[in-house]
Design a protein around this motif. Structure first.
Motif, PDB file in Angstrom:
ATOM      1  N   ALA A  24      33.447  28.508  41.353  1.00 11.99           N
ATOM      2  CA  ALA A  24      34.858  28.461  40.982  1.00 11.99           C
ATOM      3  C   ALA A  24      35.098  27.312  40.009  1.00 11.99           C
ATOM      4  CB  ALA A  24      35.722  28.299  42.228  1.00 11.99           C
ATOM      5  N   LYS A  25      35.971  27.568  39.025  1.00 13.57           N
ATOM      6  CA  LYS A  25      36.241  26.552  38.017  1.00 13.57           C
ATOM      7  C   LYS A  25      37.716  26.606  37.654  1.00 13.57           C
ATOM      8  CE  LYS A  25      34.389  27.131  33.888  1.00 13.57           C
ATOM      9  NZ  LYS A  25      33.383  27.120  32.810  1.00 13.57           N
ATOM     10  N   VAL A  26      38.304  25.435  37.441  1.00 12.25           N
ATOM     11  CA  VAL A  26      39.709  25.368  37.072  1.00 12.25           C
ATOM     12  C   VAL A  26      39.829  25.002  35.596  1.00 12.25           C
ATOM     13  CG1 VAL A  26      41.933  24.282  37.502  1.00 12.25           C
ATOM     14  CG2 VAL A  26      40.359  24.682  39.401  1.00 12.25           C
ATOM     15  N   LEU A  27      40.547  25.838  34.858  1.00 13.59           N
ATOM     16  CA  LEU A  27      40.807  25.587  33.445  1.00 13.59           C
ATOM     17  C   LEU A  27      42.212  25.010  33.328  1.00 13.59           C
ATOM     18  CD1 LEU A  27      39.624  29.092  32.135  1.00 13.59           C
ATOM     19  CD2 LEU A  27      38.212  27.047  32.445  1.00 13.59           C
ATOM     20  N   ASP A 230      30.244  35.359  33.603  1.00 15.46           N
ATOM     21  CA  ASP A 230      30.668  36.455  34.471  1.00 15.46           C
ATOM     22  C   ASP A 230      31.827  35.967  35.338  1.00 15.46           C
ATOM     23  OD1 ASP A 230      28.748  38.314  33.607  1.00 15.46           O
ATOM     24  OD2 ASP A 230      27.236  37.446  34.915  1.00 15.46           O
ATOM     25  N   VAL A 231      32.974  36.596  35.198  1.00 14.96           N
ATOM     26  CA  VAL A 231      34.166  36.220  35.970  1.00 14.96           C
ATOM     27  C   VAL A 231      34.862  37.495  36.423  1.00 14.96           C
ATOM     28  CG1 VAL A 231      36.466  35.193  35.849  1.00 14.96           C
ATOM     29  CG2 VAL A 231      34.530  34.000  34.830  1.00 14.96           C
ATOM     30  N   LYS A 317      33.884  39.344  31.570  1.00 20.11           N
ATOM     31  CA  LYS A 317      33.381  38.128  30.946  1.00 20.11           C
ATOM     32  C   LYS A 317      34.531  37.183  30.614  1.00 20.11           C
ATOM     33  CE  LYS A 317      28.908  39.132  30.508  1.00 20.11           C
ATOM     34  NZ  LYS A 317      27.832  38.313  31.099  1.00 20.11           N
ATOM     35  N   TYR A 318      34.239  35.874  30.681  1.00 20.39           N
ATOM     36  CA  TYR A 318      35.192  34.859  30.247  1.00 20.39           C
ATOM     37  C   TYR A 318      34.728  34.271  28.931  1.00 20.39           C
ATOM     38  CZ  TYR A 318      37.127  30.169  29.699  1.00 20.39           C
ATOM     39  OH  TYR A 318      37.695  29.027  29.186  1.00 20.39           O
ATOM     40  N   VAL A 353      51.385  34.070  27.937  1.00 22.80           N
ATOM     41  CA  VAL A 353      51.652  32.908  27.085  1.00 22.80           C
ATOM     42  C   VAL A 353      52.119  31.764  27.972  1.00 22.80           C
ATOM     43  CG1 VAL A 353      52.940  32.048  25.102  1.00 22.80           C
ATOM     44  CG2 VAL A 353      52.299  34.476  25.214  1.00 22.80           C
ATOM     45  N   THR A 354      51.394  30.648  27.927  1.00 22.15           N
ATOM     46  CA  THR A 354      51.720  29.546  28.826  1.00 22.15           C
ATOM     47  C   THR A 354      51.302  28.220  28.205  1.00 22.15           C
ATOM     48  OG1 THR A 354      51.535  28.802  31.138  1.00 22.15           O
ATOM     49  CG2 THR A 354      49.519  29.598  30.089  1.00 22.15           C
ATOM     50  N   GLN A 355      51.638  27.143  28.868  1.00 23.98           N
ATOM     51  CA  GLN A 355      51.338  25.811  28.359  1.00 23.98           C
ATOM     52  C   GLN A 355      49.943  25.359  28.784  1.00 23.98           C
ATOM     53  OE1 GLN A 355      54.656  23.631  29.907  1.00 23.98           O
ATOM     54  NE2 GLN A 355      54.341  24.352  31.983  1.00 23.98           N
ATOM     55  N   TYR A 356      49.466  24.310  28.150  1.00 22.49           N
ATOM     56  CA  TYR A 356      48.136  23.778  28.444  1.00 22.49           C
ATOM     57  C   TYR A 356      48.039  23.290  29.889  1.00 22.49           C
ATOM     58  CZ  TYR A 356      46.011  23.897  23.778  1.00 22.49           C
ATOM     59  OH  TYR A 356      45.439  24.306  22.597  1.00 22.49           O
ATOM     60  N   GLU A 357      49.173  22.885  30.458  1.00 27.47           N
ATOM     61  CA  GLU A 357      49.169  22.308  31.809  1.00 27.47           C
ATOM     62  C   GLU A 357      49.014  23.341  32.909  1.00 27.47           C
ATOM     63  OE1 GLU A 357      51.279  19.625  28.979  1.00 27.47           O
ATOM     64  OE2 GLU A 357      51.408  21.771  29.461  1.00 27.47           O
ATOM     65  N   THR A 358      49.030  24.620  32.588  1.00 32.55           N
ATOM     66  CA  THR A 358      48.939  25.664  33.615  1.00 32.55           C
ATOM     67  C   THR A 358      47.491  25.799  34.114  1.00 32.55           C
ATOM     68  OG1 THR A 358      50.765  26.908  32.623  1.00 32.55           O
ATOM     69  CG2 THR A 358      49.285  28.109  34.102  1.00 32.55           C
ATOM     70  N   PRO A 359      47.244  25.538  35.410  1.00 35.36           N
ATOM     71  CA  PRO A 359      45.874  25.705  35.934  1.00 35.36           C
ATOM     72  C   PRO A 359      45.505  27.168  36.081  1.00 35.36           C
ATOM     73  CG  PRO A 359      47.240  24.277  37.349  1.00 35.36           C
ATOM     74  CD  PRO A 359      48.160  25.009  36.425  1.00 35.36           C
ATOM     75  N   VAL A 360      44.316  27.497  35.625  1.00 33.72           N
ATOM     76  CA  VAL A 360      43.781  28.847  35.779  1.00 33.72           C
ATOM     77  C   VAL A 360      42.428  28.714  36.474  1.00 33.72           C
ATOM     78  CG1 VAL A 360      42.933  30.897  34.603  1.00 33.72           C
ATOM     79  CG2 VAL A 360      44.960  29.711  33.723  1.00 33.72           C
ATOM     80  N   THR A 361      42.323  29.313  37.657  1.00 33.33           N
ATOM     81  CA  THR A 361      41.081  29.252  38.425  1.00 33.33           C
ATOM     82  C   THR A 361      40.284  30.522  38.218  1.00 33.33           C
ATOM     83  OG1 THR A 361      42.144  27.861  40.090  1.00 33.33           O
ATOM     84  CG2 THR A 361      40.057  28.894  40.705  1.00 33.33           C
ATOM     85  N   ILE A 362      39.008  30.372  37.858  1.00 27.71           N
ATOM     86  CA  ILE A 362      38.161  31.550  37.628  1.00 27.71           C
ATOM     87  C   ILE A 362      36.945  31.464  38.542  1.00 27.71           C
ATOM     88  CG2 ILE A 362      38.907  31.803  35.249  1.00 27.71           C
ATOM     89  CD1 ILE A 362      36.327  30.485  34.327  1.00 27.71           C
ATOM     90  N   ASP A 363      36.510  32.593  39.040  1.00 28.95           N
ATOM     91  CA  ASP A 363      35.288  32.648  39.850  1.00 28.95           C
ATOM     92  C   ASP A 363      34.720  34.056  39.833  1.00 28.95           C
ATOM     93  OD1 ASP A 363      36.548  34.184  42.028  1.00 28.95           O
ATOM     94  OD2 ASP A 363      37.599  32.327  42.454  1.00 28.95           O
TER      95      ASP A 363
END
Length: 363
Positions: A24-27, A230-231, A317-318, A353-363
């Motif tokens: 898992a990774k948070v962008l 791979d996500v 894919k991410y 469409v969102t701001q840079y501060e929005t956390p996105v978690t991918i796994d």
């Protein structure tokens, strides 16, 4: 023997759980990638991609007909699921979601082109960012009310861009004398203000034939060969549980299913009462600057022109990519880490469409 087997299974489960957490990774708040598009001209512009006969410029699917996109503002109250599910969603070529309120609420915009429905909704109001988005497609614009604060006035944008003179602006809050007024109606079985329906096809027919919307085709491909991680699961945290959303990739169907607060994102059919899942083939998280007019938490100023990071999800894919749109008349170009314009999968594209501060978690 049983004890050994139990211990072995426990170790396996712990190991698998560890791997899952490790993957898992948070962008969030990543530095600007400063990717330069390989197709960028010396003056900063991008040429349009070729128009292919018989192929939709927005979905890449087989299509023919009169090209005149329509942009419709869609209610997303409480995430737009359950009793707030939209109708007409299955006809959308592109689904946009963008900030509405500082607390995390969002609003959707459906872009119709391949199939323009006779019924879509619930229709809600517009913000200045949506007006600038309309310019990209030269779309007919359907909305029910608009923000008119000094500094974030939709009518000011219409005057600035000349859209108010083109016969493409169709506010549902108008006098009965306007020819499109009869194409906005309220559905009595639903609670206001979440019940406004619009006949998009009929309103499109009111656009003067002298108005020409020039297609800005995406690039498409049929194979699923993309470079990237791979996500299969993407979680977008807008800091409001009713609007936090998740996308799950289904490899068998090559599409993404969306959920909000655990509820599936569905399309409502009023004739049958059926709710069916809305799926998309491409997901793009477009990072940009979101300001608030004089600190007003109800007055977002979302920048749709400029450039910034784009988290792109296609075929499981991410791709850590980028977007650029030089001016309001230009198309938005989405590119990979090498600056090559992304080739989408044929089908529907969801652009968050969102701001840079929005956390996105991918796994």
């Amino acid at each position: 023997m049983k004890k050994r087997l139990s211990l072995l299974l426990a170790l396996i489960f712990c190991f698998v759980g560890f791997l899952g957490n490790a993957e898992a990774k948070v962008l969030v708040n990543e530095a600007d990638r400063k990717i330069v598009g390989t197709g960028r001209n010396a003056d900063g512009s991008y040429n349009d991609n070729p128009i292919i006969d018989g192929i939709s410029p927005t979905t890449g699917r087989e299509w023919s007909g009169y090209y005149q996109p329509m942009l419709v503002q869609i209610d997303n109250t409480d995430g737009g699921t359950g009793v707030r599910s939209p109708w007409g969603a299955h006809d959308a070529d592109i689904i946009y979601e963008s900030p509405l309120h500082k607390i995390g609420a969002t609003r959707m915009s459906f872009l119709f082109s391949d199939n323009v429905p006779f019924s879509a909704g619930p229709v809600r109001s517009a913000r200045v960012g949506h007006c600038w988005l309309r310019e990209e497609w030269e779309a007919g614009f359907c909305f029910y009310g608009s923000q008119e604060l000094e500094g974030s006035s939709c009518n000011a944008v219409f005057r600035e861009t000349g859209a108010d003179k083109k016969g493409v602006i169709f506010s549902g809050i108008v006098g009965a004398g306007k020819p499109w007024a009869r194409y906005y109606n309220r559905i009595r079985s639903l609670v206001a203000p979440h019940n406004v329906d619009v006949n998009v096809a009929a309103i499109r027919d009111l656009i003067p034939k002298s108005h020409v919307a020039i297609p800005h085709p995406f690039l498409f491909k049929d194979d699923k060969d993309y470079d990237g991680e791979d996500v299969t699961h993407i979680a977008i945290d807008v800091n409001h549980e009713l609007y936090d959303s998740e996308f799950e990739y289904n490899a068998d169907e090559n599409c993404y299913y969306r959920k909000v607060n655990g509820e599936p994102f569905t399309n409502r059919d009023f004739e049958t009462g059926e709710m069916t899942d809305v799926t998309v083939q491409n997901l793009i998280i477009q990072r940009t600057h979101v300001g608030w007019n004089n600190g007003n938490s109800l007055a977002p100023i979302t920048e749709h022109v400029g450039k910034g990071n784009a988290d792109i999800f296609i075929a499981g894919k991410y791709i850590a990519g980028y977007w650029e749109r030089p001016d309001y008349k230009s198309r938005t170009v989405y590119m990979d880490a090498d600056g090559n314009e992304i080739k989408l999968q044929r089908g529907v594209t969801y652009i968050f469409v969102t701001q840079y501060e929005t956390p996105v978690t991918i796994d």
